[in-house]
Design an enzyme around this catalytic site. Structure first.
Site, mmCIF file in Angstrom:
data_model
loop_
_atom_site.group_PDB
_atom_site.id
_atom_site.type_symbol
_atom_site.label_atom_id
_atom_site.label_comp_id
_atom_site.label_asym_id
_atom_site.label_seq_id
_atom_site.Cartn_x
_atom_site.Cartn_y
_atom_site.Cartn_z
ATOM 1 C CD GLU A 85 -3.018 0.966 2.276
ATOM 2 O OE1 GLU A 85 -3.349 -0.165 2.695
ATOM 3 O OE2 GLU A 85 -3.490 2.022 2.729
ATOM 4 C CE LYS A 274 -6.358 -1.867 5.221
ATOM 5 N NZ LYS A 274 -5.455 -0.957 4.514
ATOM 6 C CG ASP A 290 1.610 -17.021 11.323
ATOM 7 O OD1 ASP A 290 0.821 -16.371 10.624
ATOM 8 O OD2 ASP A 290 1.396 -18.192 11.682
ATOM 9 C CG HIS A 387 -4.456 6.911 -0.154
ATOM 10 N ND1 HIS A 387 -3.903 5.934 0.620
ATOM 11 C CD2 HIS A 387 -5.081 6.299 -1.175
ATOM 12 C CE1 HIS A 387 -4.181 4.756 0.097
ATOM 13 N NE2 HIS A 387 -4.891 4.954 -1.003
#
Ligand code: MEV
Length: 432
Positions: A85, A274, A290, A387
């Site tokens: 991202e 998130k 992991d 962004h």
């Protein structure tokens, strides 16, 4: 329609690719070239990657970036991040720089206990089972000695085993609930091996000493580790939050409101968390840990009070702004991919060969920093400005812009708002 195949894993890599192309990619004219162009020319390195999983046909690249200037407990770190991202590393670096001159990040490992369970059923008297468990418990631990000796030498091992009656939740269901200290190892293999040994001893002894049989359903670690907790925090006087376009009091208040909203509103909490995981996963991946285990454990923790909620918290008290997070993190800096993947070793070297406890703190900081950056944008300029600036290069690459075109367009958008259509328009205009 694709054909079923048997013995696929036994085929050579080239045979697998041939099968894949014939059955799934016959109309994709570049398939073979694309798959093979990601092969590493160093055959030994390629073989290492091939052997991580079954049926490898190529490598899947993700960017490996670094976010410098993190001050954590007065020590400076450059944090490696693996993520696709566009804005994540930039946001991390920005937050690191912001807090570097405001006291940096403060962190603390609160606990390091990991959990595993042997799930079993039993239809007899609870008291008989309890008495049997009490008598067999020392043997459960001693029979696991071949597995635990090395870990014990380093100061870890089995902490305790308890019998848990779960029959009110599910008929005849009991557990051996075991706790472990696995030091610098994430511990999954260690814990699972111990649990499988407990199950073997438990069933063998039960056959001799219990009137009613027990039936083992499964033995497996838990990725929910609420007793393997780390805390990360930043704080400063509200007036120190001042930046060029930002009124510090208004900013602090809005920031706290944004966190409060995520605390009470699950739809927002999921997106809020998130954003935290953007930072956490990137470091977890770069350091060969992991990320699925980490994700599962952290989201479960976010629901621990009965409703999914924010992982971070913020307050203003006596003119001091404080922003913090406590999360469960089971990480390793030895074993697994950490000793196999050359880039993972390098990532750990960038971090100064951290212990698992050090890494817990670094990862928590990456999460807190990411949330700070997201909330700072959301409550001031909005998220899209930064962004889209970062996403600009992706749009240019979609249009196969040359380096010269990229330079001119990036320059143009220093003073213009980036939207997909504005970028397309700019490219078309340039190419006319
Ligand atoms: C985007 O990947 C993450 C954010 O949506 C997080 C947030 O809304 O807090 C920006």
């Amino acid at each position: 329609m694709s054909a079923l195949v048997s013995g696929f894993s036994k085929l050579s890599k080239t045979e697998k690719i041939d099968w894949l192309i014939k059955n799934h990619l016959s109309t994709h004219k570049d398939a073979e070239h694309i798959l093979k162009q990601y092969w590493n020319s160093d055959e030994k390195l390629q073989q290492l990657h091939d052997e991580f999983i079954e049926n490898t046909v190529t490598n899947y690249y993700l960017p490996f970036g670094v976010a410098p200037n993190f001050v954590i407990n007065d020590k400076i770190y450059t944090i490696p991040m693996t993520i696709e991202e566009s804005s994540v590393v930039a946001a991390a670096s920005k937050a690191a720089k912001f807090w570097q001159s405001r006291g940096g990040f403060k962190t603390k490992v609160l606990s390091t206990t990991k959990i595993g369970q042997v799930h079993f059923t039993y239809k007899g008297q609870l008291q008989a089972l309890q008495d049997f468990f009490n008598s067999v418990k020392p043997q459960l631990i001693s029979d696991a000695k071949p597995i635990t000796t090395n870990m014990e030498k380093r100061g870890g091992g089995i902490l305790d085993i308890k019998l848990i009656d779960k029959t009110t939740a599910l008929d005849h269901y009991y557990q051996l609930h075991a706790t472990f200290e696995t030091l610098d190892a994430m511990g999954a293999n260690f814990i699972n091996s111990c649990l499988e040994q407990f199950a073997k001893t438990f069933i063998a002894e039960a056959e001799k000493h219990l009137a009613q049989p027990i039936d083992i359903v499964m033995s497996i670690l838990s990725n929910y580790v609420p007793e393997c907790l780390v805390r990360a925090e930043v704080s400063c006087p509200v007036e120190d939050l001042a930046e060029k376009d930002i009124n510090p009091e208004q900013f602090a208040e809005k920031f706290v409101q944004a966190v409060n909203i995520a605390e009470v509103e699950p739809y927002r909490a999921v997106t809020h968390n998130k954003g935290i995981m953007n930072g956490i996963d990137a470091v977890v991946l770069a350091t060969g840990n992991d990320f699925r285990a980490v994700e599962a454990g952290i989201h479960a923790y976010a629901s621990k009070d009965g409703q999914y909620s924010s992982l971070t918290h913020a307050k203003i008290e006596n003119g001091i702004f404080t922003f913090w997070m406590e999360i469960p993190l089971a990480l390793g800096t030895v074993g697994g991919l950490t000793s196999l993947h050359p880039l993972v070793k390098l990532a750990l070297d960038i971090l100064g060969k951290p212990t698992a406890k050090d890494l817990m703190q670094i990862v928590a900081v990456a999460g807190l920093a990411q949330n700070f950056a997201a909330l700072r944008s959301l409550t001031t300029t909005g998220i899209q400005e930064g962004h889209m600036k970062m996403h600009l290069m992706n749009i240019l690459n979609q249009f196969e812009a040359t380096n010269v075109e990229k330079k001119q367009i990036v320059n143009h958008f220093k003073t213009h708002v980036v939207t997909h259509s504005a970028v397309v328009e700019a490219i078309e205009k340039l190419r006319q």
